[in-house]
Scaffold this motif. Sequence first.
Motif, PDB file in Angstrom:
ATOM      1  N   MET A  69     -58.053  -6.223 -65.609  1.00 15.72           N
ATOM      2  CA  MET A  69     -57.268  -7.444 -66.230  1.00 15.72           C
ATOM      3  C   MET A  69     -56.092  -7.836 -65.309  1.00 15.72           C
ATOM      4  O   MET A  69     -55.313  -8.622 -65.608  1.00 15.72           O
ATOM      5  CB  MET A  69     -56.733  -6.730 -67.586  1.00 15.72           C
ATOM      6  CG  MET A  69     -57.949  -6.654 -68.672  1.00 15.72           C
ATOM      7  SD  MET A  69     -59.127  -8.317 -68.606  1.00 15.72           S
ATOM      8  CE  MET A  69     -57.935  -9.449 -69.375  1.00 15.72           C
ATOM      9  N   PRO A  72     -56.277 -11.780 -64.196  1.00 12.64           N
ATOM     10  CA  PRO A  72     -55.885 -12.506 -65.320  1.00 12.64           C
ATOM     11  C   PRO A  72     -54.524 -12.525 -65.837  1.00 12.64           C
ATOM     12  O   PRO A  72     -54.058 -13.764 -66.078  1.00 12.64           O
ATOM     13  CB  PRO A  72     -57.180 -12.068 -66.369  1.00 12.64           C
ATOM     14  CG  PRO A  72     -58.349 -11.587 -65.598  1.00 12.64           C
ATOM     15  CD  PRO A  72     -57.636 -10.758 -64.526  1.00 12.64           C
ATOM     16  N   GLN A  73     -53.994 -11.194 -65.691  1.00 12.41           N
ATOM     17  CA  GLN A  73     -52.667 -11.295 -66.274  1.00 12.41           C
ATOM     18  C   GLN A  73     -51.791 -11.809 -65.362  1.00 12.41           C
ATOM     19  O   GLN A  73     -50.839 -12.526 -65.806  1.00 12.41           O
ATOM     20  CB  GLN A  73     -52.299  -9.723 -66.505  1.00 12.41           C
ATOM     21  CG  GLN A  73     -53.197  -9.198 -67.747  1.00 12.41           C
ATOM     22  CD  GLN A  73     -52.441  -8.022 -68.468  1.00 12.41           C
ATOM     23  OE1 GLN A  73     -51.164  -7.934 -68.712  1.00 12.41           O
ATOM     24  NE2 GLN A  73     -53.373  -7.141 -68.786  1.00 12.41           N
ATOM     25  N   SER A  76     -51.553 -15.489 -65.687  1.00 15.40           N
ATOM     26  CA  SER A  76     -50.947 -15.996 -67.053  1.00 15.40           C
ATOM     27  C   SER A  76     -49.462 -16.126 -66.686  1.00 15.40           C
ATOM     28  O   SER A  76     -48.980 -16.609 -67.731  1.00 15.40           O
ATOM     29  CB  SER A  76     -51.448 -15.049 -67.913  1.00 15.40           C
ATOM     30  OG  SER A  76     -50.874 -13.720 -67.947  1.00 15.40           O
ATOM     31  N   ASP A 122     -60.639  -8.632 -56.293  1.00 16.38           N
ATOM     32  CA  ASP A 122     -60.450  -9.844 -57.213  1.00 16.38           C
ATOM     33  C   ASP A 122     -59.607 -10.518 -56.861  1.00 16.38           C
ATOM     34  O   ASP A 122     -59.768 -11.793 -57.148  1.00 16.38           O
ATOM     35  CB  ASP A 122     -59.881  -8.951 -58.566  1.00 16.38           C
ATOM     36  CG  ASP A 122     -61.037  -7.854 -59.337  1.00 16.38           C
ATOM     37  OD1 ASP A 122     -61.979  -8.074 -59.108  1.00 16.38           O
ATOM     38  OD2 ASP A 122     -60.244  -7.214 -60.458  1.00 16.38           O
ATOM     39  N   HIS A 126     -60.142 -14.901 -56.182  1.00  9.33           N
ATOM     40  CA  HIS A 126     -59.202 -15.984 -56.478  1.00  9.33           C
ATOM     41  C   HIS A 126     -58.924 -16.710 -55.405  1.00  9.33           C
ATOM     42  O   HIS A 126     -59.056 -17.890 -55.717  1.00  9.33           O
ATOM     43  CB  HIS A 126     -57.998 -15.312 -57.408  1.00  9.33           C
ATOM     44  CG  HIS A 126     -57.004 -16.360 -57.636  1.00  9.33           C
ATOM     45  ND1 HIS A 126     -56.867 -17.099 -58.625  1.00  9.33           N
ATOM     46  CD2 HIS A 126     -55.875 -16.701 -56.938  1.00  9.33           C
ATOM     47  CE1 HIS A 126     -55.752 -17.879 -58.629  1.00  9.33           C
ATOM     48  NE2 HIS A 126     -55.344 -17.721 -57.495  1.00  9.33           N
TER      49      HIS A 126
END
Length: 242
Positions: A69, A72-73, A76, A122, A126
């Motif tokens: 995660m 994604p964190q 955010s 990851d 992105h």
Amino acid sequence: MRQSLFGKNAAITGAASGIGWASAKAMLESGATVVLVDRDAGALERVCKDYDKAKPLVMDLLDSDACKMLMPQIISLIEGPLDIFHANAGLYIGGDLVDSDPDMIDRMLHLNINVVMKNVRDVIRHMAPQKTGDIIVTSSLAAHFPTPWEPVYASSKWAIDCFVQTTRRQIFKDGLRIGSVSPGPVITSLLDDWPEEQLEAAKASGSLVEASEIAEIILFMLTRPRGMTIRDVVVMPTNFDL
């Protein structure tokens, strides 16, 4: 400090102390918004409190589910894409191999190698569509010669140095840069395992460098023209061999 990273978004792992915090501080003072990732909530709160653009993210990267995660964190907590990722979190084991705890070997190799590879994977997923981005990995002088007093740690850094160099050849086509900084002994908590007399002697002889000096090199790497990649910077104190 010149606002050379103004408008950029960055994320740094192991950011609450040592090289990670020095890197975060340098980027913040250069105008970037920085997500500081660390498992130590108290330390993150202390270092972030004076910076409006500092975004703390408490996470234990050794937790596989949490590690998944990370991106994604990070996203955010920022506005817009991630421009810079500094994979800095790591552990250290020194001493004779036969004296090393097997569980600590597993823990260190997992954080120093597996977590870095998964995080960078990851981040690339992105960054690649945006056709620009920078990835910095904290390696070590130990990646460049066989260090007899830290065979486990040195092996992890040899592995990650290979990872950086081979990954660079896959991602430059997407406009991405990846490089590593390989410091000699830096005054951080990673030296806590050193015998006290060895540490004091090294400080007295000028055989250690400050984390802030490594951060200056990271800024240099990040601010080169896009057509130039600094693949690996090896940094050692001038008096390292004393």
